[in-house]
Design a protein around this motif. Structure first.
Motif, mmCIF file in Angstrom:
data_model
loop_
_atom_site.group_PDB
_atom_site.id
_atom_site.type_symbol
_atom_site.label_atom_id
_atom_site.label_comp_id
_atom_site.label_asym_id
_atom_site.label_seq_id
_atom_site.Cartn_x
_atom_site.Cartn_y
_atom_site.Cartn_z
ATOM 1 N N THR A 1 -1.389 3.076 10.233
ATOM 2 C CA THR A 1 -1.952 1.970 9.451
ATOM 3 C C THR A 1 -2.209 0.727 10.305
ATOM 4 O O THR A 1 -3.333 0.209 10.339
ATOM 5 C CB THR A 1 -1.017 1.616 8.280
ATOM 6 O OG1 THR A 1 -0.765 2.784 7.500
ATOM 7 C CG2 THR A 1 -1.652 0.550 7.405
ATOM 8 N N ALA B 1 -7.603 0.917 2.493
ATOM 9 C CA ALA B 1 -8.226 1.916 1.621
ATOM 10 C C ALA B 1 -9.261 2.749 2.367
ATOM 11 O O ALA B 1 -9.559 3.883 1.961
ATOM 12 C CB ALA B 1 -8.886 1.223 0.432
ATOM 13 N N GLY B 2 -9.812 2.208 3.468
ATOM 14 C CA GLY B 2 -10.813 2.930 4.235
ATOM 15 C C GLY B 2 -10.243 3.862 5.291
ATOM 16 O O GLY B 2 -10.998 4.549 5.987
ATOM 17 N N SER C 1 0.817 -1.219 0.000
ATOM 18 C CA SER C 1 0.000 0.000 0.000
ATOM 19 C C SER C 1 0.847 1.264 0.000
ATOM 20 O O SER C 1 0.353 2.347 -0.351
ATOM 21 C CB SER C 1 -0.929 0.013 1.218
ATOM 22 O OG SER C 1 -0.183 0.106 2.422
ATOM 23 N N PRO D 1 -7.325 9.531 4.711
ATOM 24 C CA PRO D 1 -6.024 10.028 4.238
ATOM 25 C C PRO D 1 -5.537 11.278 4.983
ATOM 26 O O PRO D 1 -4.346 11.574 4.987
ATOM 27 C CB PRO D 1 -6.275 10.328 2.749
ATOM 28 C CG PRO D 1 -7.755 10.466 2.618
ATOM 29 C CD PRO D 1 -8.348 9.584 3.657
ATOM 30 N N LYS E 1 1.894 -1.762 -8.586
ATOM 31 C CA LYS E 1 1.095 -2.282 -7.477
ATOM 32 C C LYS E 1 0.024 -3.251 -7.985
ATOM 33 O O LYS E 1 -0.161 -4.346 -7.431
ATOM 34 C CB LYS E 1 0.454 -1.130 -6.714
ATOM 35 C CG LYS E 1 -0.334 -1.578 -5.484
ATOM 36 C CD LYS E 1 -1.159 -0.441 -4.901
ATOM 37 C CE LYS E 1 -0.266 0.660 -4.370
ATOM 38 N NZ LYS E 1 -1.078 1.674 -3.633
ATOM 39 N N LYS E 2 -0.700 -2.871 -9.037
ATOM 40 C CA LYS E 2 -1.759 -3.729 -9.572
ATOM 41 C C LYS E 2 -1.193 -5.028 -10.143
ATOM 42 O O LYS E 2 -1.797 -6.097 -10.004
ATOM 43 C CB LYS E 2 -2.540 -2.976 -10.649
ATOM 44 C CG LYS E 2 -3.407 -1.846 -10.093
ATOM 45 C CD LYS E 2 -4.168 -1.138 -11.206
ATOM 46 C CE LYS E 2 -5.035 -0.018 -10.640
ATOM 47 N NZ LYS E 2 -5.769 0.712 -11.700
ATOM 48 N N PHE F 1 -6.138 -4.935 2.265
ATOM 49 C CA PHE F 1 -6.098 -3.834 1.301
ATOM 50 C C PHE F 1 -7.377 -2.994 1.400
ATOM 51 O O PHE F 1 -7.321 -1.755 1.342
ATOM 52 C CB PHE F 1 -5.947 -4.375 -0.127
ATOM 53 C CG PHE F 1 -4.542 -4.742 -0.495
ATOM 54 C CD1 PHE F 1 -3.551 -3.775 -0.562
ATOM 55 C CD2 PHE F 1 -4.199 -6.053 -0.783
ATOM 56 C CE1 PHE F 1 -2.248 -4.098 -0.914
ATOM 57 C CE2 PHE F 1 -2.908 -6.394 -1.135
ATOM 58 C CZ PHE F 1 -1.931 -5.412 -1.201
ATOM 59 N N ALA F 2 -8.519 -3.675 1.539
ATOM 60 C CA ALA F 2 -9.789 -2.952 1.660
ATOM 61 C C ALA F 2 -9.825 -2.106 2.929
ATOM 62 O O ALA F 2 -10.299 -0.967 2.915
ATOM 63 C CB ALA F 2 -10.948 -3.941 1.649
#
Length: 323
Positions: free
Chosen positions: A231, A206-207, A120, A210, A128-129, A202-203
């Motif tokens: 994190t 992402a939540g 991340s 930021p 990354k993808k 990862f989910a």
């Protein structure tokens, strides 16, 4: 002292409240009708494959005969459980199951978390993808194929032994050596599953707001400190819940993997409850005994899940538990 008069709601008000509640429920059903319809296949699947087969647990207490069925086979009570606990090999199988499961959890539980946290932080979206996609692929490949691939890799002529020869060592028959076979099982299991297991992390990452990272950057925090103090702490509720769920399957050491990779030379270190039940039930056709052993395994998993969930609730509160 003056009289104390109890205030009682009139019956009409109670009826109105009940009517309002029913109207609210109908509005909710109407609002979420599409989501409720989407649930129907899952409910049907769980009912057919999880709830209806519960009747099959009767076999654990019977001397089951296929021709007589569930309700006409002779009842033997706890005889199959007594036979299991009096069989010395059952404890060998139980020991192998616990050890392999613990080794897989020890390595397989933290690696997806570490992978998700580190990836991340990568800023190159294309890279990354690509890494994520490659890490997911083994999950969609059957262990029949993966087992053959790994057996070739660890064979005497495989790349692992080629590297050992390159450094002057003697080749090792990993797949038939009891000293190395458990390590091969754990390593290949982690390699095949860590990418898919990291999706939920990862989910969760992402939540994360930021603005927390932006404020930390303004205060001079580097990437390592942001991972350690933002994190990972915010991932703890998800990590705790996943730990509780994994404890329920602590005796699921991986039937598909072991069945496709083990052999008689390594039975003493790799034969687990699932493979033992397979042989007893489908090969020897001792259905009652096999069902009793399987039921014992499920009960142990249930007790462990309840225990870990209770401990997590005491240490971290309700947000760290399933209920």
């Amino acid at each position: 002292m003056g009289d104390v008069t109890a205030v009682v709601d009139p019956p009409g008000k109670a009826r109105r409240l009940g009517t309002d509640n029913r109207k609210e429920k109908r509005r909710a059903y109407k609002k979420y009708r599409v989501l409720l319809l989407l649930m129907i296949p899952s409910v049907v699947y769980v009912t057919i494959f999880n709830y209806i087969p519960i009747y099959g647990l009767l076999i654990a207490f019977e001397n089951f005969h296929i021709t007589k069925g569930f309700f006409n086979s002779p009842w033997v009570g706890l005889e199959h459980f007594r036979n299991a606990f009096q069989d010395p090999y059952f404890f060998v199988v139980l020991k192998n199951t616990i050890l392999i499961s613990l080794y897989k959890m020890l390595w397989g539980f933290p690696i997806p978390i570490l992978f998700a946290v580190l990836l991340s932080e990568v800023r190159n979206a294309k890279f990354k993808k690509t890494v994520q996609t490659v890490s997911y692929l083994p999950h969609f490949i059957s262990w029949i194929i993966l087992g053959g691939i790994f057996m070739s890799i660890f064979s005497l002529d495989g790349p692992v032994n080629a590297v050992i020869r390159l450094f002057g060592g003697d080749p090792i028959l990993f797949m038939a050596d009891q000293q190395y076979f458990r390590a091969v099982l754990v390593a290949t299991s982690v390699l095949a599953s860590f990418g898919w297991s990291s999706i939920i992390y990862f989910a969760a990452i992402a939540g994360i707001d930021p603005h927390l990272h932006e404020a930390a950057v303004v205060d001079g925090a580097g990437r390592l400190k942001r991972m350690l103090y933002i994190t990972i702490p915010l991932l703890m509720p998800v990590i705790s819940i996943m730990l509780v769920l994994s404890m329920s399957g602590i005796l699921d050491a991986g039937f598909d993997q072991i069945f496709n990779m083990y052999n008689t030379n390594v039975y003493d270190v790799s034969d687990i409850i699932d493979t033992y039940v397979y042989r007893k039930g489908l090969v020897d056709m001792d259905y009652g005994y096999a069902t009793a052993v399987g039921l014992f395994k499920s009960l142990v998993g249930l007790v462990l899940m309840l225990t870990v969930n209770g401990l997590a609730k005491k240490m971290g509160g309700g947000e760290h538990t399933l209920w």
